[in-house]
Design an enzyme around this catalytic site. Structure first.
Site, mmCIF file in Angstrom:
data_model
loop_
_atom_site.group_PDB
_atom_site.id
_atom_site.type_symbol
_atom_site.label_atom_id
_atom_site.label_comp_id
_atom_site.label_asym_id
_atom_site.label_seq_id
_atom_site.Cartn_x
_atom_site.Cartn_y
_atom_site.Cartn_z
ATOM 1 N N ARG A 25 -71.768 -23.477 54.372
ATOM 2 C CA ARG A 25 -70.949 -23.992 55.465
ATOM 3 C C ARG A 25 -70.133 -25.161 54.922
ATOM 4 O O ARG A 25 -70.281 -25.544 53.771
ATOM 5 C CB ARG A 25 -71.837 -24.444 56.624
ATOM 6 N N ARG A 26 -69.270 -25.739 55.776
ATOM 7 C CA ARG A 26 -68.505 -26.933 55.428
ATOM 8 C C ARG A 26 -67.820 -26.785 54.074
ATOM 9 O O ARG A 26 -67.917 -27.675 53.231
ATOM 10 C CB ARG A 26 -69.436 -28.156 55.413
ATOM 11 N N HIS A 38 -75.552 -19.920 64.145
ATOM 12 C CA HIS A 38 -76.558 -20.221 65.167
ATOM 13 C C HIS A 38 -75.987 -21.101 66.280
ATOM 14 O O HIS A 38 -76.071 -20.771 67.450
ATOM 15 C CB HIS A 38 -77.773 -20.909 64.534
ATOM 16 N N PHE A 39 -75.358 -22.233 65.887
ATOM 17 C CA PHE A 39 -75.030 -23.149 66.991
ATOM 18 C C PHE A 39 -73.745 -22.791 67.732
ATOM 19 O O PHE A 39 -73.490 -23.338 68.785
ATOM 20 C CB PHE A 39 -75.101 -24.622 66.570
ATOM 21 N N HIS A 40 -72.980 -21.812 67.222
ATOM 22 C CA HIS A 40 -71.906 -21.325 68.095
ATOM 23 C C HIS A 40 -72.462 -20.415 69.193
ATOM 24 O O HIS A 40 -71.784 -20.164 70.186
ATOM 25 C CB HIS A 40 -70.809 -20.617 67.291
HETATM 26 C C1 HEM Z 1 -62.054 -21.487 69.414
HETATM 27 C C2 HEM Z 1 -63.348 -21.417 69.254
HETATM 28 C C3 HEM Z 1 -64.051 -21.809 67.973
HETATM 29 C C4 HEM Z 1 -63.786 -21.433 66.672
HETATM 30 C C5 HEM Z 1 -62.705 -20.474 66.188
HETATM 31 C C6 HEM Z 1 -64.734 -22.125 65.833
HETATM 32 C C7 HEM Z 1 -64.820 -21.987 64.447
HETATM 33 C C8 HEM Z 1 -65.640 -22.719 63.620
HETATM 34 C C9 HEM Z 1 -65.839 -22.506 62.190
HETATM 35 C C10 HEM Z 1 -65.168 -21.413 61.373
HETATM 36 C C11 HEM Z 1 -66.720 -23.449 61.759
HETATM 37 C C12 HEM Z 1 -67.329 -23.564 60.358
HETATM 38 C C13 HEM Z 1 -66.576 -24.417 59.436
HETATM 39 C C14 HEM Z 1 -67.301 -24.671 58.141
HETATM 40 O O1 HEM Z 1 -68.537 -24.858 58.101
HETATM 41 O O2 HEM Z 1 -66.623 -24.705 57.104
HETATM 42 C C15 HEM Z 1 -67.081 -24.271 62.892
HETATM 43 C C16 HEM Z 1 -67.933 -25.357 62.851
HETATM 44 C C17 HEM Z 1 -68.386 -26.042 63.962
HETATM 45 N N1 HEM Z 1 -68.107 -25.744 65.295
HETATM 46 FE FE1 HEM Z 1 -66.830 -24.326 65.952
HETATM 47 N N2 HEM Z 1 -65.545 -22.903 66.623
HETATM 48 C C18 HEM Z 1 -65.165 -22.722 67.938
HETATM 49 C C19 HEM Z 1 -65.736 -23.303 69.063
HETATM 50 C C20 HEM Z 1 -66.711 -24.273 69.023
HETATM 51 C C21 HEM Z 1 -67.334 -24.854 70.191
HETATM 52 C C22 HEM Z 1 -67.013 -24.474 71.626
HETATM 53 C C23 HEM Z 1 -68.203 -25.794 69.735
HETATM 54 C C24 HEM Z 1 -69.121 -26.708 70.494
HETATM 55 C C25 HEM Z 1 -69.058 -26.960 71.762
HETATM 56 C C26 HEM Z 1 -68.120 -25.808 68.290
HETATM 57 C C27 HEM Z 1 -68.834 -26.655 67.469
HETATM 58 C C28 HEM Z 1 -68.790 -26.636 66.082
HETATM 59 C C29 HEM Z 1 -69.517 -27.567 65.247
HETATM 60 C C30 HEM Z 1 -70.411 -28.713 65.728
HETATM 61 C C31 HEM Z 1 -69.252 -27.201 63.914
HETATM 62 C C32 HEM Z 1 -69.823 -27.838 62.646
HETATM 63 C C33 HEM Z 1 -68.956 -28.880 62.092
HETATM 64 C C34 HEM Z 1 -69.533 -29.430 60.825
HETATM 65 O O3 HEM Z 1 -70.092 -28.673 60.022
HETATM 66 O O4 HEM Z 1 -69.453 -30.657 60.654
HETATM 67 N N3 HEM Z 1 -67.219 -24.866 67.894
HETATM 68 N N4 HEM Z 1 -66.424 -23.791 64.021
#
Ligand code: HEM
Ligand code: CU
Length: 575
Positions: free
Chosen positions: A442-443, A379-381
């Site tokens: 997640r996480r 959702h938040f992506h």
């Molecule tokens: C290169 C682009 C990106 C990739 C490949 C990516 C990939 C991921 C993945 C796979 C997770 C899940 C990890 C997990 O729950 O185990 C994640 C979590 C997250 N992503 Fe991204 N993401 C990208 C860009 C972004 C952008 C642009 C934002 C915000 C501006 C963002 C914000 C977040 C946040 C807030 C989490 C949650 C962290 C947490 O659970 O503490 N991501 N991302």
């Protein structure tokens, strides 16, 4: 007319500096995103799963807090200066908030990244939500506190500029972009109270060892008091670009200035008294309060639907100015070759999809189905990760030339970049949503699912993993294309008018909007009352149950280098 950098060279330097910090964080954060996406799908594992949380914290903090908020500070500075048509009151104040926020963000980043180096006894693997009982090194919280105070000073800078303008223009309507900045900042002052109290009164003393225990539910609730409105803090810069720049790029004018003002006022009123909707599964908060938070959340749909209407209507107006016709075929008349336009339009499409999955999150009972699953990052992506991030990148193609006086290095690469982001996010986010429905948490570094053999409604676990890995890789490539394009633009020769930066008047202008909309005192007062109504009883209950300082010693993850000590502590907590 001369471009922004020629008219306001000092302000342009401040904006450029904030964008440099923002884009640097984007690069590092995206690299971490790639590492995670490949790690948890099992495609490539370059680090120990123990370090997964260090990377995940870095990803969340650098992207959701640093990249977005530094971009906001740059954009808002530009917006205030150019819409009030005057320089900032004192450029030293601007450099002061820039220095404070940058130092704070650096402290937090150092505390997180030190977690990767076993010989340093410092880490902050507390995720970007950083509430107790996970404990970070004090440097992390001190950095956060400095960062937040820095954003307050930035707001003061913009309010002072407005006050000077108001003294000279007592009877005029607040220019629209400044109105957006001021209402957003009022919301921010209110919302950050929660996280400031939590950090300064509980987390900092606790991490230094000045107090033994904290009340985890209290720090969670104070975090989410801020954690919902922060999503509008991310979103409002994107809205500003959609309302005031996108119509122009489309070849038209904003459909309605009054509607835009109504939307920003609604966000000021409704953003904060809904945070408990992130805590539907928290024990210790009565169901009734959760129900109230849900009802308020549903009201928040209104400004988003108003925005969808106004922005699409403005785009249609633009397309018809360019000769577009028919009910749907006018879409073809839009300037799809312009990366700034196309990026923002695709971001808007993604936001609509994110709105649908957000409805599932918001419903108290359906939320139980997807809580803490991969659905949530799915959702938040779409929302912060695309509606906001892609709009910021696309907007940069139009904004950065005004700050440097140099044209963009390559528009075709820009166009490719925004399309690659869109495709990558369709793959990654769709797979995450479906993974969440299948129950994948997640996480988690190790969602192995080796013996998972019941069939799913759509696709297989293997195909979901591939979607996340391929999508994540495309997203990373897109960020690299963006950064290279911006970097190479810095080496272009300065030219007279690097971009058409004029912003046309709205179709229905400020004069048609009720004067009461500009009464910021009134809206702030109502917002405060709504927050008091929504939070007094829940907070009283939480403090009444377990006391201000609770009785949980906490799990200091910053001794995790020494796993045995952490285990001992955990055993102690459980016993
Ligand atoms: C290169 C682009 C990106 C990739 C490949 C990516 C990939 C991921 C993945 C796979 C997770 C899940 C990890 C997990 O729950 O185990 C994640 C979590 C997250 N992503 Fe991204 N993401 C990208 C860009 C972004 C952008 C642009 C934002 C915000 C501006 C963002 C914000 C977040 C946040 C807030 C989490 C949650 C962290 C947490 O659970 O503490 N991501 N991302
Ligand atoms: Cu929320």
């Amino acid at each position: 007319m001369a471009t922004f950098v020629d008219r306001y060279p000092e302000e342009a330097s401040v904006v450029k500096a904030t964008l440099v910090v923002s884009f640097l964080s984007l690069g590092i954060g995206a690299l971490f995103g790639l590492v995670q996406a490949l790690h948890r799908t099992g495609y490539l594992r370059i680090l120990d799963s123990v370090d997964y949380y260090t990377i995940l914290t870095g990803h969340g903090v650098l992207l959701a807090l640093v990249f977005t908020i530094f971009f906001l500070m740059g954009l808002f500075t530009w917006a205030v200066v150019q819409s009030l048509e005057r320089p900032l009151p004192d450029i030293r104040l601007s450099w002061a908030w820039f220095g404070l926020t940058t130092t704070g963000a650096t402290f937090a980043a150092v505390a997180i990244l030190a977690g990767l180096i076993p010989s340093i006894d410092m880490s902050a693997d507390v995720l970007y939500t950083f509430y107790a009982p996970l404990m970070a090194h004090p440097l992390f919280y001190v950095g956060l506190a400095m960062f937040i105070v820095g954003t307050w000073l930035a707001g003061a800078d913009w309010f002072l500029a407005y006050r000077e303008w108001r003294a000279e223009n007592p009877d005029e309507r607040i220019p629209l972009q400044t109105f957006m900045v001021l209402t957003t900042m009022l919301m921010w002052y209110l919302a950050t109270l929660g996280v400031a109290v939590s950090t300064v009164f509980f987390l900092i003393p606790w991490s230094f060892g000045w107090v033994e225990t904290v009340n985890p539910l209290l720090t969670r609730t104070l975090f989410w008091f801020f954690g919902h409105p922060v999503v509008y803090f991310w979103l409002m810069p994107a809205y500003m670009l959609w309302y005031t720049v996108l119509p122009k790029l489309a070849g038209g004018r904003l459909f309605s200035d009054p509607l835009a003002r109504v939307v920003f006022v609604l966000f000021l009123l409704l953003s904060t008294p809904v945070g408990i909707h992130h805590q539907y599964l928290d024990p210790g908060i009565a169901e009734g309060f959760k129900f109230i938070a849900m009802t308020n959340t549903m009201f928040l749909l209104l400004p988003s639907l108003l925005t969808a209407f106004t922005v699409v209507a403005s785009m249609e107006h633009g397309a018809r100015q360019r000769g577009g016709e028919g009910y749907v075929s006018w879409l073809g008349a839009l300037p799809w070759r312009d990366p700034a336009f196309t990026g923002m339009a695709l971001a808007g499409v993604m936001f609509a999809a994110g709105g649908f999955s957000g409805m599932i999150n918001a419903g108290m009972n359906i939320n139980y189905l997807i809580h803490n699953t991969l659905w949530v990052p799915g959702h938040f992506h779409l929302t912060v990760g695309t509606a906001v991030a892609l709009t910021m990148m696309a907007g940069s193609y139009w904004l950065v030339p005004q700050l440097t006086g140099k044209r963009l290095y390559s528009r075709p690469i820009g166009l490719l970049q925004v399309v690659v982001w869109f495709v990558g996010m369709v793959l990654m986010s769709n797979a995450m949503h479906r993974g969440g429905l299948a129950g994948i948490p997640r996480r988690t570094a190790e969602p192995q699912y080796q013996n998972f053999d019941f069939s799913m409604a759509l696709g297989t676990i293997g195909e979901i993993r591939a979607g996340i890995a391929i999508g994540g890789t495309l997203l990373f490539v897109s960020v690299v294309l963006f950064l290279v394009n911006i970097l190479l633009s810095a080496f272009e020769e300065p030219i007279e008018n690097p971009v058409d930066d004029s912003l046309p008047e709205p179709l229905s202008g400020a004069s048609g909007s009720p004067v009461v909309l500009d009464n910021l005192r009134l809206w702030t007062a109502i917002a405060v009352v709504l927050v008091i109504l929504a939070y007094t009883l829940p907070l009283a209950g939480i403090v009444g149950d377990a006391g201000l300082l609770g009785d949980v010693p906490g799990v200091p993850v910053w001794v995790s280098a020494n796993a045995e000590a952490t285990l001992d502590l955990l055993t102690e907590v459980i016993a």
